[in-house]
Design an enzyme around this catalytic site. Structure first.
Site, PDB file in Angstrom:
ATOM      1  N   TYR A   1       0.798  -1.239   0.000  1.00  0.00           N
ATOM      2  CA  TYR A   1       0.000   0.000   0.000  1.00  0.00           C
ATOM      3  C   TYR A   1       0.822   1.277   0.000  1.00  0.00           C
ATOM      4  CZ  TYR A   1       0.532  -0.330   5.138  1.00  0.00           C
ATOM      5  OH  TYR A   1       1.017  -0.445   6.412  1.00  0.00           O
TER       6      TYR A   1
ATOM      7  N   HIS B   1      -7.861  -2.443   1.381  1.00  0.00           N
ATOM      8  CA  HIS B   1      -7.070  -2.577   2.614  1.00  0.00           C
ATOM      9  C   HIS B   1      -7.866  -3.137   3.784  1.00  0.00           C
ATOM     10  CE1 HIS B   1      -5.298  -1.220   6.459  1.00  0.00           C
ATOM     11  NE2 HIS B   1      -4.145  -1.407   5.851  1.00  0.00           N
TER      12      HIS B   1
ATOM     13  N   HIS C   1      -7.875  -6.920   5.051  1.00  0.00           N
ATOM     14  CA  HIS C   1      -7.728  -7.000   6.520  1.00  0.00           C
ATOM     15  C   HIS C   1      -9.111  -6.939   7.143  1.00  0.00           C
ATOM     16  CE1 HIS C   1      -3.702  -4.755   5.971  1.00  0.00           C
ATOM     17  NE2 HIS C   1      -3.362  -5.856   6.596  1.00  0.00           N
TER      18      HIS C   1
ATOM     19  N   HIS D   1      -6.361 -11.835   9.317  1.00  0.00           N
ATOM     20  CA  HIS D   1      -6.561 -11.798  10.775  1.00  0.00           C
ATOM     21  C   HIS D   1      -7.891 -12.461  11.164  1.00  0.00           C
ATOM     22  CE1 HIS D   1      -3.065  -9.282  10.861  1.00  0.00           C
ATOM     23  NE2 HIS D   1      -3.676  -8.259  10.276  1.00  0.00           N
TER      24      HIS D   1
ATOM     25  N   ASP E   1       3.091 -10.684   7.966  1.00  0.00           N
ATOM     26  CA  ASP E   1       2.507  -9.362   8.183  1.00  0.00           C
ATOM     27  C   ASP E   1       3.550  -8.275   8.453  1.00  0.00           C
ATOM     28  OD1 ASP E   1       0.769  -7.288   8.641  1.00  0.00           O
ATOM     29  OD2 ASP E   1      -0.312  -8.213  10.285  1.00  0.00           O
TER      30      ASP E   1
HETATM   31  C1  NGQ Z   1      -1.109  -2.442   7.850  1.00  0.00           C
HETATM   32  N1  NGQ Z   1      -1.127  -3.714   9.855  1.00  0.00           N
HETATM   33  O1  NGQ Z   1      -1.808  -2.234   6.850  1.00  0.00           O
HETATM   34  O2  NGQ Z   1       0.124  -2.486   7.788  1.00  0.00           O
HETATM   35  C2  NGQ Z   1      -1.785  -2.681   9.162  1.00  0.00           C
HETATM   36  C3  NGQ Z   1      -1.750  -1.411   9.963  1.00  0.00           C
HETATM   37  C4  NGQ Z   1      -3.985  -0.451   9.564  1.00  0.00           C
HETATM   38  C5  NGQ Z   1      -1.833  -4.531  10.611  1.00  0.00           C
HETATM   39  N2  NGQ Z   1      -3.112  -4.365  10.621  1.00  0.00           N
HETATM   40  C6  NGQ Z   1      -2.511  -0.336   9.345  1.00  0.00           C
HETATM   41  N3  NGQ Z   1      -1.270  -5.486  11.307  1.00  0.00           N
HETATM   42  O3  NGQ Z   1      -4.486  -1.542   9.870  1.00  0.00           O
HETATM   43  O4  NGQ Z   1      -4.646   0.556   9.430  1.00  0.00           O
HETATM   44 ZN    ZN Z   2      -1.439  -6.532   7.275  1.00  0.00          ZN
END
Ligand code: NGQ
Ligand code: ZN
Length: 452
Positions: free
Chosen positions: A118, A205, A230, A267, A318
């Site tokens: 991203y 995302h 996610h 997750h 991750d």
């Molecule tokens: C990420 N990481 O996209 O890298 C996320 C953090 C978010 C994890 N969720 C950023 N472990 O979730 O907004």
């Molecule tokens: Zn992630």
């Protein structure tokens, strides 16, 4: 060709196995064979796992966020630090970090990676001249390491639930659905230069970084490849989505998107029993990231219900705070034991925990990355890992205990060889491009730390 004293085939353990492969795929498997001159001889051969979820750049901040501040550290303060870290990363640094990460994955026994990518634009949010500049950097790192890449450019449009505007720290991530389509096209062009096992999927995302309409539009424009998102990692995310969309995240997604075997839900930590059963039924893969989920204080996955319902899962590293396949396996099982005050949780009925976790993650990881792999059989990609069963952690075990030994007793240094779609990238425990990739990584980190 490869000769293994012992191999875990799709039909089970076999001795004296000779394998041939061509153009990345297994073409012949003979058991009870003898090694031929020129064969690469290994001890114990396993199907190599896919690492289904990585943000490679986060490897470079490992160890920098473990200092307790005023008693109020959380996932969300970690995220603020991570955003600050992304503020200066250059394309060269991003490529050098990704190459190091992919190398470490291969040395740990992963043949492929799902890079959930991203970081798209320049600091401040202006696109590079080539919108796909940073996707090309990820592809370049895959080329240098020879890992099997499933590149997942990320759609990230909003700063939080309810279509909140992007925060300044998120400026490098942002795209409208329209520009995202261009980005995916650029990513496809970059990945086309790689071997044919490498591919592109899409990755909204999270529900909080997109909107129902945008999600629908992105899915409508997508015709081929995996879909990763996610979901339900943190309790706050569940309550935010509930307040905005009137349902829990997994519940909402299953009701409003055509979730099927092309999907990987990363997750899926906080689920009710009903969500757990419905997700298992969908055929999607649960993308579990046990080390990161422990590091960020996310919580344990609802393993027993999910497995009993036939749910599919795979493993991802991750945040890459640590890249260790053996440790991911045991951290997953230990998270369940600590919650349930029980042993041997991640098995339905009776059986080996190590084998259940390893074979489940092999199949689920392959599914999630859209990769024809996950077991050793003719026609599958030659994603193979060799381990040394003479290691003290394994030498007393029978073949049917080796995967338990790998999951609970061994370190990743039992890995001697690794092939990503037939590309022999790790030999005698070391990646073939190690010297150069290490040197470039150290130089990148020195320049990064000077700029931070
Ligand atoms: C990420 N990481 O996209 O890298 C996320 C953090 C978010 C994890 N969720 C950023 N472990 O979730 O907004
Ligand atoms: Zn992630």
């Amino acid at each position: 060709m490869i000769f293994a004293k012992r191999a875990f085939l799709s039909s089970g353990w076999a001795d004296n196995v000779r394998l041939t492969h061509e153009a990345g795929r297994l073409t012949g498997i003979d058991t009870g064979a003898t090694p031929q001159p020129g064969d690469t001889v290994v001890d114990t051969l396993l199907p190599a796992l896919a690492n289904l979820h990585s943000h490679s750049f986060q490897r470079a901040m490992a160890g920098m966020t473990e200092f307790r501040m005023a008693g109020k550290d959380s996932f969300w303060t970690w995220r603020d630090l991570m955003y600050r870290f992304t503020g200066t990363l250059t394309p060269e640094q991003i490529e050098a970090i990704a190459a190091l990460v992919f190398l470490e994955m291969q040395e740990a026994g992963y043949a492929s990676v799902g890079e959930f990518h991203y970081l798209h634009h320049q600091p401040g949010g202006t696109p590079y001249d080539d919108l796909g500049e940073l996707s090309a950097r990820i592809a370049a790192a895959a080329a240098r390491t020879q890992i099997g890449l499933t590149h997942l450019p990320v759609l990230y449009t909003y700063g939080g639930a309810g279509q909140a505007p992007l925060q300044s720290g998120q400026a490098r991530f942002g795209n409208s659905v329209e520009r995202y389509a261009d980005l995916v096209a650029r990513a496809r062009a970059a990945v086309k230069e790689l071997p044919s096992d490498c591919r592109v999927g899409i990755a909204p995302h999270s529900l909080r970084a997109t909107s129902p309409d945008d999600l629908r539009a992105a899915l409508a424009a997508h015709d081929d490849g995996p879909i990763h998102i996610h979901i339900s990692e943190q309790p706050k995310e569940v309550t935010d989505i509930q307040a905005w969309l009137g349902a829990r995240p997994v519940e909402w997604l299953l009701d409003n998107a055509p979730v099927n075997a092309d999907w990987c839900l990363i997750h899926a930590t906080h689920m009710t029993e009903a969500e757990t059963l419905d997700m298992a039924k969908s055929g999607a893969v649960a993308g579990l990231c046990p080390i990161t989920e422990a590091n960020l204080g996310d919580g344990p996955f609802n393993g027993p219900t999910y497995l009993t319902a036939g749910g599919r899962f795979g493993l991802g590293s991750d945040s890459n705070v640590r890249i260790s396949l053996t440790e991911e396996l045991r951290t997953l099982e230990y998270s369940q034991r600590l919650r349930d005050l029980a042993r041997n949780v991640m098995v339905v009925g009776e059986g080996s925990v190590g084998e259940t976790l390893y074979t489940g993650a092999a199949r689920g990881g392959a599914q999630a990355l859209g990769r024809g792999t996950g077991e050793i059989a003719v026609g599958q990609l030659a994603d193979l890992v060799a381990i040394d069963s003479n290691d003290p952690a394994l030498c007393a075990l029978r073949a049917d205990q080796l995967l338990d030994g790998l999951a609970f007793a061994a370190s990743d240094n039992v890995v001697t060889d690794l092939w990503s779609a037939g590309r022999h990238a790790v030999r005698e425990g070391r990646h073939v491009a190690r010297g150069r990739i290490m040197a470039d990584y150290r130089a990148a980190m020195a320049s990064l730390m000077a700029a931070l």
